[in-house]
Design a protein around this motif. Structure first.
Motif, PDB file in Angstrom:
ATOM      1  N   PHE A  88       0.833  -1.203   0.000  1.00 19.30           N
ATOM      2  CA  PHE A  88       0.000   0.000   0.000  1.00 19.30           C
ATOM      3  C   PHE A  88       0.868   1.253   0.000  1.00 19.30           C
ATOM      4  N   ASP A  89       1.851   1.306   0.879  1.00 19.63           N
ATOM      5  CA  ASP A  89       2.696   2.499   0.966  1.00 19.63           C
ATOM      6  C   ASP A  89       3.465   2.726  -0.336  1.00 19.63           C
ATOM      7  N   ARG A  90       3.920   1.648  -0.939  1.00 15.12           N
ATOM      8  CA  ARG A  90       4.705   1.788  -2.177  1.00 15.12           C
ATOM      9  C   ARG A  90       3.830   2.307  -3.314  1.00 15.12           C
ATOM     10  N   TYR A  91       2.662   1.741  -3.477  1.00 12.03           N
ATOM     11  CA  TYR A  91       1.776   2.191  -4.557  1.00 12.03           C
ATOM     12  C   TYR A  91       1.340   3.635  -4.348  1.00 12.03           C
ATOM     13  N   MET A  92       1.086   4.013  -3.099  1.00 14.90           N
ATOM     14  CA  MET A  92       0.675   5.389  -2.834  1.00 14.90           C
ATOM     15  C   MET A  92       1.781   6.384  -3.161  1.00 14.90           C
ATOM     16  N   SER A  93       3.016   5.995  -2.936  1.00 13.20           N
ATOM     17  CA  SER A  93       4.125   6.932  -3.164  1.00 13.20           C
ATOM     18  C   SER A  93       4.572   6.979  -4.619  1.00 13.20           C
ATOM     19  N   THR A  94       4.452   5.854  -5.321  1.00 12.35           N
ATOM     20  CA  THR A  94       4.967   5.804  -6.699  1.00 12.35           C
ATOM     21  C   THR A  94       3.879   5.799  -7.764  1.00 12.35           C
ATOM     22  N   ARG A  95       2.644   5.448  -7.381  1.00  8.74           N
ATOM     23  CA  ARG A  95       1.533   5.270  -8.322  1.00  8.74           C
ATOM     24  C   ARG A  95       1.885   4.221  -9.384  1.00  8.74           C
ATOM     25  N   ASP A  96       2.770   3.321  -9.027  1.00  6.85           N
ATOM     26  CA  ASP A  96       3.256   2.287  -9.956  1.00  6.85           C
ATOM     27  C   ASP A  96       2.348   1.071  -9.888  1.00  6.85           C
ATOM     28  N   LEU A  97       1.184   1.182 -10.537  1.00 10.85           N
ATOM     29  CA  LEU A  97       0.238   0.079 -10.604  1.00 10.85           C
ATOM     30  C   LEU A  97       0.085  -0.346 -12.058  1.00 10.85           C
ATOM     31  N   PRO A  98      -0.157  -1.618 -12.303  1.00 14.52           N
ATOM     32  CA  PRO A  98      -0.252  -2.095 -13.684  1.00 14.52           C
ATOM     33  C   PRO A  98      -1.619  -1.827 -14.314  1.00 14.52           C
ATOM     34  N   GLY A  99      -1.654  -1.830 -15.647  1.00 15.04           N
ATOM     35  CA  GLY A  99      -2.909  -1.834 -16.411  1.00 15.04           C
ATOM     36  C   GLY A  99      -3.860  -0.707 -16.070  1.00 15.04           C
ATOM     37  N   ALA A 142      -4.705   5.677 -11.456  1.00 15.24           N
ATOM     38  CA  ALA A 142      -3.854   6.304 -10.445  1.00 15.24           C
ATOM     39  C   ALA A 142      -2.935   7.357 -11.050  1.00 15.24           C
ATOM     40  N   GLY A 143      -3.277   7.859 -12.204  1.00 18.48           N
ATOM     41  CA  GLY A 143      -2.451   8.853 -12.882  1.00 18.48           C
ATOM     42  C   GLY A 143      -2.195  10.084 -12.040  1.00 18.48           C
ATOM     43  N   VAL A 144      -1.292  10.924 -12.512  1.00 17.59           N
ATOM     44  CA  VAL A 144      -0.823  12.063 -11.718  1.00 17.59           C
ATOM     45  C   VAL A 144      -1.941  13.045 -11.387  1.00 17.59           C
ATOM     46  N   GLU A 145      -3.028  13.032 -12.162  1.00 20.06           N
ATOM     47  CA  GLU A 145      -4.095  13.994 -11.917  1.00 20.06           C
ATOM     48  C   GLU A 145      -5.139  13.483 -10.914  1.00 20.06           C
ATOM     49  N   SER A 146      -5.074  12.244 -10.522  1.00 19.66           N
ATOM     50  CA  SER A 146      -6.072  11.715  -9.587  1.00 19.66           C
ATOM     51  C   SER A 146      -5.817  12.261  -8.185  1.00 19.66           C
ATOM     52  N   SER A 147      -6.901  12.480  -7.432  1.00 19.90           N
ATOM     53  CA  SER A 147      -6.798  13.014  -6.079  1.00 19.90           C
ATOM     54  C   SER A 147      -6.294  11.943  -5.125  1.00 19.90           C
ATOM     55  N   PRO A 148      -5.807  12.343  -3.943  1.00 15.36           N
ATOM     56  CA  PRO A 148      -5.369  11.338  -2.967  1.00 15.36           C
ATOM     57  C   PRO A 148      -6.470  10.344  -2.613  1.00 15.36           C
ATOM     58  N   ASP A 149      -7.720  10.821  -2.512  1.00 12.60           N
ATOM     59  CA  ASP A 149      -8.822   9.918  -2.187  1.00 12.60           C
ATOM     60  C   ASP A 149      -9.034   8.876  -3.273  1.00 12.60           C
ATOM     61  N   GLY A 206      -8.282   3.365  -5.231  1.00  7.38           N
ATOM     62  CA  GLY A 206      -7.807   2.506  -6.311  1.00  7.38           C
ATOM     63  C   GLY A 206      -6.745   1.533  -5.841  1.00  7.38           C
ATOM     64  N   VAL A 207      -5.842   1.996  -4.982  1.00  5.51           N
ATOM     65  CA  VAL A 207      -4.815   1.117  -4.422  1.00  5.51           C
ATOM     66  C   VAL A 207      -5.470   0.032  -3.564  1.00  5.51           C
ATOM     67  N   ALA A 208      -6.450   0.418  -2.753  1.00  6.78           N
ATOM     68  CA  ALA A 208      -7.155  -0.562  -1.920  1.00  6.78           C
ATOM     69  C   ALA A 208      -7.887  -1.582  -2.785  1.00  6.78           C
ATOM     70  N   ASP A 209      -8.532  -1.122  -3.852  1.00  5.70           N
ATOM     71  CA  ASP A 209      -9.211  -2.034  -4.768  1.00  5.70           C
ATOM     72  C   ASP A 209      -8.225  -3.036  -5.370  1.00  5.70           C
ATOM     73  N   PHE A 210      -7.084  -2.535  -5.787  1.00  5.01           N
ATOM     74  CA  PHE A 210      -6.084  -3.384  -6.436  1.00  5.01           C
ATOM     75  C   PHE A 210      -5.544  -4.431  -5.462  1.00  5.01           C
ATOM     76  N   ILE A 211      -5.180  -3.997  -4.260  1.00 10.97           N
ATOM     77  CA  ILE A 211      -4.629  -4.941  -3.275  1.00 10.97           C
ATOM     78  C   ILE A 211      -5.688  -5.932  -2.824  1.00 10.97           C
ATOM     79  N   ALA A 212      -6.906  -5.470  -2.592  1.00  9.67           N
ATOM     80  CA  ALA A 212      -7.960  -6.367  -2.129  1.00  9.67           C
ATOM     81  C   ALA A 212      -8.240  -7.471  -3.133  1.00  9.67           C
TER      82      ALA A 212
END
Length: 397
Positions: free
Chosen positions: A340-351, A357-364, A369-375
């Protein structure tokens, strides 16, 4: 001839789907829901998600998929005896764990903590997100486009989320309402202040029965318990004494199976008898009467409920908190937290996750999106992602 009781859910009177579909000549609307769930990606992933013991520790331990199938069978048995709609009970049972994270409840706890500033994480609400938004196989819409009744069952099978006065109910009174409750795509209001159908309630009690029986069985297989350890334990103890008196000289695994099947049978029979009495006492005549009954109607008798709580406490102390279980639990927590911490800091998620998770997306938006991906990850995929990102492979022991 329709042999459903008057208080059963009727697919011919369903409140429908968000997106209209043509009628099926061979399947009811609830049968179609069941089939959509079984063919979903999220359902297949359950075979590689932890129940109590990690999936790779032994081929005979339960995982989320085998647990779900056992819950489904028990829910159908209860529904059949009560003359409910078996297909709706099965659909709710098959979908009740679709929102679970890798590494069991350990992953859920971590995501809830990490998402505290963004509305938290709740596996039940995540199952709703899965079936309404995250499954993306259909050409015309996101989600599985399930009926109102199935969505209601997924959301409320453990009880209402709100009181009649609109306040958070049950455990949500302390924890607060899960994020997303006011944004569920459905054909009509899911009425979070009312109770779910009897079919959904049957799925919920089947979940409890399955947990009790198969966690004992898995703990015996893992060597964390011996049958003699269950002597004096509420609910299970008398059954163990009965089995050992009848079959003292047979193999322990046969004795264990006799205990498990008797525990399941007697629990289900108690639920059926208690529910029939509750329906009669409440003068319940329709599915809407069920929703406005003011209490859960499908449940254990007071005596069995008290014994069941005692059994759960025993399992918590002797199995769920055993060092051989807690070691992998803590390792799973560290994996989910690091991802979770890594994806939040780098936005390095696939597909598609990376696009969202692009640069324009808000923190919320990013956090959800990170929670959805990990879950949605299986245990092996989460471990592989950890190895990719941190050049180290965690050892679960």
């Amino acid at each position: 001839m329709d042999d459903r009781a008057s208080y059963a859910s009727n697919p011919e009177h369903s409140r429908g789907r968000l997106f209209g579909t043509g009628p099926s000549p061979t399947r009811s609307e609830f049968q179609r829901d069941r089939d959509r769930i079984i063919h979903s990606t999220a359902f297949r992933r359950l075979q590689h998600k932890t129940q109590v013991f990690l999936h790779h520790e032994g081929r005979h331990f339960r995982n989320r998929l085998t647990h779900t199938l056992e819950v489904s069978q028990m829910a159908r048995s209860i529904a059949r005896a009560l003359k409910l709609d078996e297909d709706l009970a099965e659909a709710v049972a098959l979908s009740h764990d679709l929102g679970h994270t890798p590494f069991g409840h350990a992953g859920e706890r971590v995501l809830h903590d990490k998402m505290a500033a963004f509305g938290g994480f709740d596996h039940n609400m995540q199952a709703i997100r899965v079936v309404t938004r995250l499954e993306n196989r259909y050409a015309e819409h996101d989600g599985l486009n399930l009926t109102w009744e199935t969505l209601e069952g997924i959301l409320k099978h453990n009880g209402p989320l709100l009181t009649e006065g609109g306040r958070p109910a049950l455990r949500y009174a302390q924890e607060g309402l899960p994020s997303g409750l006011d944004d569920i795509p459905a054909s009509a209001d899911l009425m979070p202040a009312t109770y779910a159908s009897l079919e959904a309630q049957a799925a919920a009690i089947a979940d409890d029965i399955a947990y009790n029986a198969h966690d004992i069985d898995d703990a015996l297989r893992a060597g964390l318990l011996a049958l003699d350890d269950l002597a004096g334990v509420p609910l299970a103890g008398p059954i163990v004494a009965e089995v050992l008196a009848l079959y003292r000289d047979v193999a322990p695994k046969r004795q264990a199976h006799e205990v498990q099947r008797r525990l399941i049978t007697r629990s289900i029979e108690d639920v059926i008898a208690t529910t029939q009495a509750n329906i009669a006492a409440g003068r319940v005549l329709s599915a809407d009467d069920v929703r406005h009954a003011g209490r859960t109607l499908v449940g254990f008798s007071p005596e069995t409920a008290a014994a069941e709580r005692g059994l759960k406490q025993f399992l918590f102390e002797r199995v769920y908190r055993h060092p051989s279980v807690m070691g992998p639990v803590r390792q799973g927590e560290s994996v989910v937290a690091a991802l979770f911490d890594r994806y939040m800091s780098t936005r390095d998620l696939p597909g598609r996750w990376g696009i969202a998770a692009g640069v324009e997306s808000s923190p919320d938006v990013l956090a959800r999106g990170v929670a959805d991906f990990i879950a949605g990850m299986t245990d092996p995929y989460a471990i592989d992602e950890y190895a990719r990102l941190f050049d180290a492979r965690p050892e679960f022991r």
